[in-house]
Design a protein around this motif. Sequence first.
Motif, PDB file in Angstrom:
ATOM      1  N   TYR B  33       0.786  -1.240  -0.075  1.00  0.00           N
ATOM      2  CA  TYR B  33      -0.044   0.208   0.056  1.00  0.00           C
ATOM      3  C   TYR B  33       0.955   1.390   0.041  1.00  0.00           C
ATOM      4  CZ  TYR B  33       0.628   0.436   5.228  1.00  0.00           C
ATOM      5  OH  TYR B  33       1.076   0.433   6.414  1.00  0.00           O
ATOM      6  N   TYR B  35       1.630   4.079   1.686  1.00  0.00           N
ATOM      7  CA  TYR B  35       2.590   4.660   2.501  1.00  0.00           C
ATOM      8  C   TYR B  35       3.777   3.724   2.767  1.00  0.00           C
ATOM      9  CZ  TYR B  35       3.852   8.066   6.035  1.00  0.00           C
ATOM     10  OH  TYR B  35       4.707   8.978   6.830  1.00  0.00           O
ATOM     11  N   GLN B  39       7.687   4.575   2.603  1.00  0.00           N
ATOM     12  CA  GLN B  39       8.882   4.174   3.719  1.00  0.00           C
ATOM     13  C   GLN B  39       9.848   3.175   3.133  1.00  0.00           C
ATOM     14  OE1 GLN B  39       5.699   2.720   6.281  1.00  0.00           O
ATOM     15  NE2 GLN B  39       6.127   4.583   7.893  1.00  0.00           N
ATOM     16  N   ALA B  50       4.932  11.391  -0.279  1.00  0.00           N
ATOM     17  CA  ALA B  50       3.445  11.092  -0.391  1.00  0.00           C
ATOM     18  C   ALA B  50       2.861  11.593  -1.421  1.00  0.00           C
ATOM     19  CB  ALA B  50       2.883  10.754   0.956  1.00  0.00           C
ATOM     20  N   ASN B  51       2.854  13.156  -1.327  1.00  0.00           N
ATOM     21  CA  ASN B  51       1.900  13.541  -2.241  1.00  0.00           C
ATOM     22  C   ASN B  51       2.217  13.685  -3.541  1.00  0.00           C
ATOM     23  OD1 ASN B  51       4.064  15.456  -2.505  1.00  0.00           O
ATOM     24  ND2 ASN B  51       3.268  17.197  -1.444  1.00  0.00           N
ATOM     25  N   THR B  52       3.386  13.042  -4.076  1.00  0.00           N
ATOM     26  CA  THR B  52       4.018  12.729  -5.288  1.00  0.00           C
ATOM     27  C   THR B  52       3.341  11.408  -5.880  1.00  0.00           C
ATOM     28  OG1 THR B  52       5.724  14.131  -5.104  1.00  0.00           O
ATOM     29  CG2 THR B  52       5.861  12.772  -7.004  1.00  0.00           C
ATOM     30  N   TYR B  54       1.095   9.204  -4.305  1.00  0.00           N
ATOM     31  CA  TYR B  54       0.035   8.616  -4.652  1.00  0.00           C
ATOM     32  C   TYR B  54      -0.713   8.794  -5.856  1.00  0.00           C
ATOM     33  CZ  TYR B  54      -0.811   6.869   0.166  1.00  0.00           C
ATOM     34  OH  TYR B  54      -0.562   5.659   1.332  1.00  0.00           O
ATOM     35  N   PRO B  55      -0.727  10.212  -6.531  1.00  0.00           N
ATOM     36  CA  PRO B  55      -1.205  10.434  -7.570  1.00  0.00           C
ATOM     37  C   PRO B  55      -0.416   9.705  -8.780  1.00  0.00           C
ATOM     38  CG  PRO B  55      -0.840  12.462  -6.481  1.00  0.00           C
ATOM     39  CD  PRO B  55      -0.191  11.521  -5.674  1.00  0.00           C
ATOM     40  N   ARG B  58      -1.851   5.996  -8.964  1.00  0.00           N
ATOM     41  CA  ARG B  58      -3.037   6.044  -9.454  1.00  0.00           C
ATOM     42  C   ARG B  58      -2.826   6.144 -11.249  1.00  0.00           C
ATOM     43  NH1 ARG B  58      -8.231   7.073  -7.941  1.00  0.00           N
ATOM     44  NH2 ARG B  58      -7.543   6.837  -5.725  1.00  0.00           N
ATOM     45  N   LYS B  76      -7.589  -0.681   9.498  1.00  0.00           N
ATOM     46  CA  LYS B  76      -7.775   0.578   8.643  1.00  0.00           C
ATOM     47  C   LYS B  76      -8.258   0.027   6.949  1.00  0.00           C
ATOM     48  CE  LYS B  76      -4.292   3.646  10.626  1.00  0.00           C
ATOM     49  NZ  LYS B  76      -3.146   3.700  10.431  1.00  0.00           N
ATOM     50  N   PRO B  77      -8.767   0.518   6.486  1.00  0.00           N
ATOM     51  CA  PRO B  77      -9.110   0.054   4.967  1.00  0.00           C
ATOM     52  C   PRO B  77      -7.648   0.662   4.388  1.00  0.00           C
ATOM     53  CG  PRO B  77     -10.449   1.792   5.505  1.00  0.00           C
ATOM     54  CD  PRO B  77      -9.952   1.684   6.820  1.00  0.00           C
ATOM     55  N   ARG B  78      -7.141  -0.027   3.493  1.00  0.00           N
ATOM     56  CA  ARG B  78      -6.088   0.177   2.864  1.00  0.00           C
ATOM     57  C   ARG B  78      -6.265  -0.228   1.399  1.00  0.00           C
ATOM     58  NH1 ARG B  78      -2.326  -0.619   7.365  1.00  0.00           N
ATOM     59  NH2 ARG B  78      -1.943   1.752   8.111  1.00  0.00           N
ATOM     60  N   LYS B  79      -5.492   0.457   0.487  1.00  0.00           N
ATOM     61  CA  LYS B  79      -5.533   0.282  -1.030  1.00  0.00           C
ATOM     62  C   LYS B  79      -4.291  -0.268  -1.279  1.00  0.00           C
ATOM     63  CE  LYS B  79      -7.155   2.232  -5.091  1.00  0.00           C
ATOM     64  NZ  LYS B  79      -7.277   3.376  -6.134  1.00  0.00           N
ATOM     65  N   TYR B  81      -1.553  -1.823  -4.043  1.00  0.00           N
ATOM     66  CA  TYR B  81      -1.315  -1.898  -5.435  1.00  0.00           C
ATOM     67  C   TYR B  81      -0.434  -3.030  -5.714  1.00  0.00           C
ATOM     68  CZ  TYR B  81      -3.070   3.033  -6.002  1.00  0.00           C
ATOM     69  OH  TYR B  81      -3.954   3.915  -6.101  1.00  0.00           O
TER      70      TYR B  81
END
Lengths: 342, 121
Positions: B33, B35, B39, B50-52, B54-55, B58, B76-79, B81
């Motif tokens: 996932y 995050y 790390q 992270a802000n680079t 995550y998009p 996607r 926690k629900p996690r996505k 990839y």
Amino acid sequence: MKQSKSNNEVDKNDIIARYVYAVTKDLPANSRNDIEEELKTLIYDMLEEHVGDKEPAKKDIELVLKELGHPRELSEKYMDHKKYLIGPQYFHLYIMVLKIVIFAVVLGMTIASIVEGFTANQGNPWNYFAHWIGGLISGISSACVWVTFIFAFIEYRGIKLDEITDDWIINELPEVPSKKASIPKGVPISGIIFTIFVAILFTFAPQLMGVIRIGEITTTIPVFNLVVLEKVLPLFLICFGLGILREIIKLIEGRYTTRVAVATISLDIISLILTIIIFSRHEIWNPNFVAQITSLYGFGADISIQSIWNNFTNFFVGVFALAFFIDSIDTLYRSYRYGVSK
Amino acid sequence: MSERDELLGGLILELRRGTIVLSVLSQMENPMYGYALVQNLSDKKITVEANTLYPLLRRLEKQGLLKSEWETSGTKPRKYYVRTQLGAEVYQELKKHWENIVDSMNKLLNGEVEMNETIEK
């Protein structure tokens, strides 16, 4: 004590909720929910990394959110492409067209107002001044709206005014044009200005097109039947619009190319057809023109004036057609002789 | 920040930017996932914020190189990839290209050192 703690809780969740909302509100609906959930989880993950097991305080949350960055910036990263009203590619052209149109409107309005001022018999001069200013403001506003709208539409649809594609080939580059093939910027610009001026004249002061006698009482005898003219005005404006479009194409291309020729001829043909439609109905001409002239100038009812007038109106369309024909041939010739095949 | 620092900062960013997709693809053989990936990469001295990331994840999914799945079993629900077949193939190609580039760059950069040495002599 318990009360303030739960308020604090609400506050913290509210901050996160607000942030996530700010990021996702303009994103496409189908991915918005997913991104919201993902962001929330990310924020909690980051908080956990910062404070470990204990309860995150407000300042921890603010720190994490700052780390993520301004919501608008994050939102833009999620979006596929930057959105512009008028993109960088055609912005300079937009500004140029805007300048030309505004200049033409100002010039046209001013001249129309001045002439009207001279030919009117009475009236407070301040009225005319106010009229002029009012006309300027509304004219310029309308012009800006239209030019902006057209260019925004071009941006929205991704319409390409010239073809820049990735797979351009050296051999397809046009040969360096001879000086004769280039269209000096002044030509289309003055064409646009002239056309806008004429358009303003037709719209706001059609009565000025005719015979004007300045004397104790200034009289104008319009060439056109004003009532009918008002009805067919939209057709005229379309003609003028096409004329302006033709000049804009010349402006963009900068020299005579096949495309310029094709555009010129097709627009000319459409204008010609419209002109024939407008002028084929004889009602457009002022029926009392001859009578008014003879009474004004005190001639006897002279047959020759009548026949001149009749011939003029009859041949008007012919003259128009001839002018278009010559213009088309000229453009074609230049494109063929000096031009660049594109 | 001085002008020089700003200039250098921008150039370094551009240099790094080119390597992000390859670094991400290299870690996605198994589901991970967002995050955790941040790390993971940071542990290996590749800092991607992270802000680079995550998009980017996607976008890679949209391009068919990754696929995602929401895991709702945990606290926690996690996505999560993971690489697709296409992603694995593309990754291998990119890796080869990278190795070629590194090779050429080394020659280029070391060549300059050699030239300087001969001039100094």
